[in-house]
Enzyme design. Structure first.
Site, PDB file in Angstrom:
ATOM      1  N   ASP A   1     -45.748  88.797 -42.202  1.00  0.00           N
ATOM      2  CA  ASP A   1     -45.039  89.656 -43.127  1.00  0.00           C
ATOM      3  C   ASP A   1     -44.946  88.894 -44.463  1.00  0.00           C
ATOM      4  O   ASP A   1     -45.352  87.738 -44.585  1.00  0.00           O
ATOM      5  CB  ASP A   1     -43.666  90.046 -42.574  1.00  0.00           C
ATOM      6  CG  ASP A   1     -43.146  91.328 -43.203  1.00  0.00           C
ATOM      7  OD1 ASP A   1     -42.348  92.035 -42.574  1.00  0.00           O
ATOM      8  OD2 ASP A   1     -43.569  91.637 -44.344  1.00  0.00           O
TER       9      ASP A   1
HETATM   10  C1  GLC Z   1     -42.202  94.073 -46.355  1.00  0.00           C
HETATM   11  C2  GLC Z   1     -41.983  94.633 -44.962  1.00  0.00           C
HETATM   12  C3  GLC Z   1     -43.246  95.010 -44.266  1.00  0.00           C
HETATM   13  C4  GLC Z   1     -44.246  95.470 -45.293  1.00  0.00           C
HETATM   14  C5  GLC Z   1     -44.632  94.260 -46.110  1.00  0.00           C
HETATM   15  C6  GLC Z   1     -45.614  94.624 -47.234  1.00  0.00           C
HETATM   16  O1  GLC Z   1     -41.294  93.069 -46.633  1.00  0.00           O
HETATM   17  O2  GLC Z   1     -41.207  93.879 -44.059  1.00  0.00           O
HETATM   18  O3  GLC Z   1     -42.924  96.017 -43.299  1.00  0.00           O
HETATM   19  O4  GLC Z   1     -45.386  96.025 -44.663  1.00  0.00           O
HETATM   20  O5  GLC Z   1     -43.500  93.607 -46.661  1.00  0.00           O
HETATM   21  O6  GLC Z   1     -44.992  95.460 -48.155  1.00  0.00           O
END
Ligand code: GLC
Length: 749
Positions: free
Chosen positions: A282
């Site tokens: 993430d």
């Molecule tokens: C965010 C979220 C994740 C998302 C990623 C990209 O913080 O936790 O679900 O896909 O970053 O935006």
């Protein structure tokens, strides 16, 4: 040595294949992967393992140079076929090896045509419709250059304080598993290399929804039995459905952050499940292991993420900065790096990016917001609505009523109606309930007064106008709920009552004596007990998306009939958290015979006079609405539950049949639900577990027999040592929700 290793690598890669490719095609891809890897420098390998946001570069030239140097394997938060083609051209035609970039994006519940939030889609209990809706999202996103969505989010969510419950499939493992499969198929189709399809991403692996206190990013403690029985199955289902990627999460799971967790990422995902796709972290979740106190510095964070098996690092650069040192220190070997690069390249091959790296720039205008897509969005919104109360059958509104008052902060809120996690939806495309009702009834018959500017407004100067609108109308339609910013990532609430002066607005309008219909738009189940007291009807609309208005207007006027069922338990008060239907019985379960409500407790009551059972003195033990609940304009009668047999062997199955009759005067759909209870187990078992459902449509007076098959291994569970199917007696209920149904019993021999 190198030859032997490469042969081993090939054998390993070959063994964990994607189900839907011929072995010849697959061998060809693995050969091309091997060849590419043998040519790549370490810097180019780390480039493939790195995903960047464009904002991380000092302008266009800096980004293009990095791409040309083979340092950028993936980009997120970039959209537009023309723009993406321009950058892809640099990667394919100017970099040394011409490896295409993969463009990732959060296309969670629609791209430009916005579907209901996933919690709303879950309320439709319709996997086929969910698949159709996600296929629309994929087609629109692909037309603007997106190759990969960071969805489905399939974290089991039992805590409505957690803002991300909005993007989940709710509290139940079985329902979330069915919808996980539907979403993966909707995004990826049978062949992800099709130009209208995109790679899906099962996230956030795993246990994110169990954050303590419902506070986002917070610690999760989940015993292995609960992890395997409640939280992992939707991810297993996604893997079996062929999902190409997983995303590790932010949370600490039992002391080990999941972006550095060998047990989940290696033991379970790779070794037990044989997943051979790609895992992306993430956003900076690898780097954040330093804040967790699990890594001392970026190098150690890289070491732990690599040891666990995160192939690609989203936005932080622990890999780029730390891998060479780890190799030099002998803490990492090149085979590991090559395996991860192979996982990434494999996804790019499976998406056909090497064959067709560019997007046809003429597709978007024919695809985005086309009538067919808007129709799917309206259908999805319509099936997501849950009718919670309908006193005196006030709904559907009678066609001969003279006028309606349309009141409330969500009556004409095109931005908030789309819900959280919307990057490409535009509020000018949203059709609100006000617009839709004016279209249907004519301007003269709609008296509009917002009453409150937004859901958090506390001042009441708009009440007079609202009261006036109600007074001159036959019925008052109140659109209440939450602004979209109040749910979603990092947006958690400690109080789930309606925000601002909304309950006061409801009181003021109800005081006019006019019939009141409340429509609630929210990203979570709110504590709406007061609304139930004051409104005659309550329709829960979640965040219904672009076509929420027309879908609501049609339903309020009886052109469609509510069929939604709650995918999550509704609480009386936030103090009950966590309260979910598939709980354990405890040794002292409460029932209505053995507890006393707070106000009924005698003065100086004896210490043990109230019944020592598991309940709250001030809130009892029952939810406001149970899981699976939802009314219709019509009514359904369940009869004649039959079992194909009363006992099955551990490898057997039982067919459960029941007759459903539409006993009302509207054509309607019903979600027939099958729940079981394992009465005695080698560990305690839930009082109820959803194990099957079917959504059927019946004309007034029509009867239909519904059969749901249960295999003994559908009743398998992890008992702390093994997955077991245990002989013994079970209860079964088939009915309209988790608190009601025809009962029978059966055994496993
Ligand atoms: C965010 C979220 C994740 C998302 C990623 C990209 O913080 O936790 O679900 O896909 O970053 O935006």
């Amino acid at each position: 040595m190198k030859k032997a290793y490469l042969l081993l690598l090939a054998l390993f890669l070959f063994s964990c294949s994607q189900p839907n490719r011929s072995s010849k095609e697959e061998a060809e891809i693995e050969g091309r992967i091997r060849k590419l890897i043998s040519q790549m420098t370490l810097e180019e390998k780390l480039g493939q393992m790195s995903q960047f946001d464009p904002g991380q570069f000092r302008g266009d030239q800096d980004l293009k140079q990095a791409i040309k140097d083979g340092k950028v394997g993936s980009i997120l938060n970039l959209v537009g076929a023309k723009r993406i083609n321009e950058l892809q051209k640099v990667a394919v035609e100017e970099s040394r090896l011409g490896i295409p970039i993969i463009i990732g994006r959060d296309v969670i519940h629609g791209f430009r045509t916005i579907m209901p939030i996933p919690l709303g889609m879950a309320a439709a209990w319709n996997p086929e419709l969910t698949e159709k809706a996600m296929a629309v999202a994929a087609k629109e996103a692909a037309s603007e250059g997106v190759h990969w969505t960071f969805a489905p989010m399939i974290d089991i969510s039992r805590d409505p304080r957690w803002g991300r419950i909005a993007e989940s499939c709710g509290e139940d493992t079985y329902l979330a598993s069915r919808l996980a499969v539907a979403m993966v198929k909707g995004f990826q189709g049978d062949d992800p290399s099709n130009v209208d399809r995109i790679a899906a991403c099962a996230k956030h692996f795993v246990g994110y929804g169990a954050a303590e206190g419902g506070r986002d990013y917070n610690t999760a403690y989940i015993p292995e039995t609960q992890l395997r029985n409640d939280y992992l199955p939707p991810f297993k289902a996604a893997k079996e459905a062929g999902v190409l990627t997983f995303m590790s999460g932010f949370n600490d799971l039992n002391g080990v952050p999941v972006s550095g967790n060998e047990f989940t990422l290696k033991t379970i995902l790779r070794n037990e499940w044989g997943f051979n796709g790609m895992v992306v972290s993430d956003w900076a979740s690898i780097y954040e292991m330093i804040a967790h106190g699990y890594a001392a510095d970026p190098k150690e964070a890289a070491e732990k993420a690599l040891r666990a098996g995160v192939d690609m690092e989203m936005t932080s650069n622990c890999y780029v900065s730390g891998v060479q040192q780890l190799l030099d220190e002998g803490k990492l070997n090149m085979q590991t790096i090559d395996r991860y690069v192979a996982n990434i390249l494999r996804v790019k091959f499976q998406l056909g990016l090497f064959e067709h790296p560019y997007t046809d720039e003429t597709r978007a205008e024919k695809t985005i917001l086309c009538p067919e897509h808007l129709e799917v969005a309206k259908e999805a919104a319509s099936e997501s609505f849950v009718l919670l109360q309908n006193n005196h059958q006030i709904l559907p509104l009678s066609s001969n009523m003279k006028s309606v008052a349309v009141i409330g902060p969500l009556a004409d809120a095109p931005h908030d109606q789309m819900g959280t996690w919307v990057f490409d939806g535009k509020k000018e495309n949203t059709v609100t309930p006000l617009v839709a009702l004016r279209q249907k009834l004519g301007e003269q018959r709609v008296n509009f007064a917002k009453g409150l500017a937004v859901s958090r407004t506390r001042t009441t100067e708009g009440f007079a106008e609202a009261i006036q609108a109600a007074r001159k109308s036959d019925v008052a339609l109140l659109f209440l709920g939450e602004e979209s910013i109040l749910s979603g990532e990092a947006h958690c609430l400690a109080n789930l009552d309606l925000q601002g002066a909304q309950n006061d607005l409801l009181d003021a309008v109800a005081a006019t004596g006019k019939p009141v219909v409340a429509v609630i738009m929210a990203g979570r189940p709110l504590t709406i007990g007061h609304v139930l007291e004051k409104a005659d009807a309550v329709l829960y609309a979640w965040a219904p998306g672009t076509m929420g208005g027309p879908a609501l207007a049609e339903m309020l006027l009886g052109e469609t009939v509510p069929s939604g069922k709650t995918p999550v338990t509704f609480l009386k008060t936030v103090g009950e958290v966590p309260l979910y239907y598939n709980h354990k019985n405890t040794g002292r379960p409460a029932d209505y015979s053995n507890w006393t409500y707070l106000d009924d407790i005698p003065v100086e009551a004896g210490q043990v006079s109230l019944g020592n059972t598991s309940h709250y003195l001030d809130a009892g033990f029952e939810p406001l609405f149970p899981f699976g609940f939802g009314l219709s304009y019509t009514s359904f009668a369940y009869s004649d539950l039959r079992l194909s047999t009363g006992s099955m062997p551990v490898d057997g199955s039982i067919d459960f049949s029941v007759t459903i009759e539409n006993t009302g005067k509207y054509k309607g759909s019903e979600v027939v639900q099958l729940y079981i209870r394992d009465r005695v187990g080698s560990i305690t078992r839930p009082v109820k577990e959803l194990k099957g459902f079917k959504k059927i449509s019946l004309e007034p007076g029509e009867k239909q027999q519904v059969t749901i098959r249960l295999n003994a291994n559908d009743l398998a569970f992890f008992n702390g040592t093994n997955y077991v199917v245990e002989p013994g007696w079970f209860d079964v209920w088939v009915g309209p929700h988790s608190n009601e149904g025809l009962h029978a019993e059966f055994s496993i021999r």
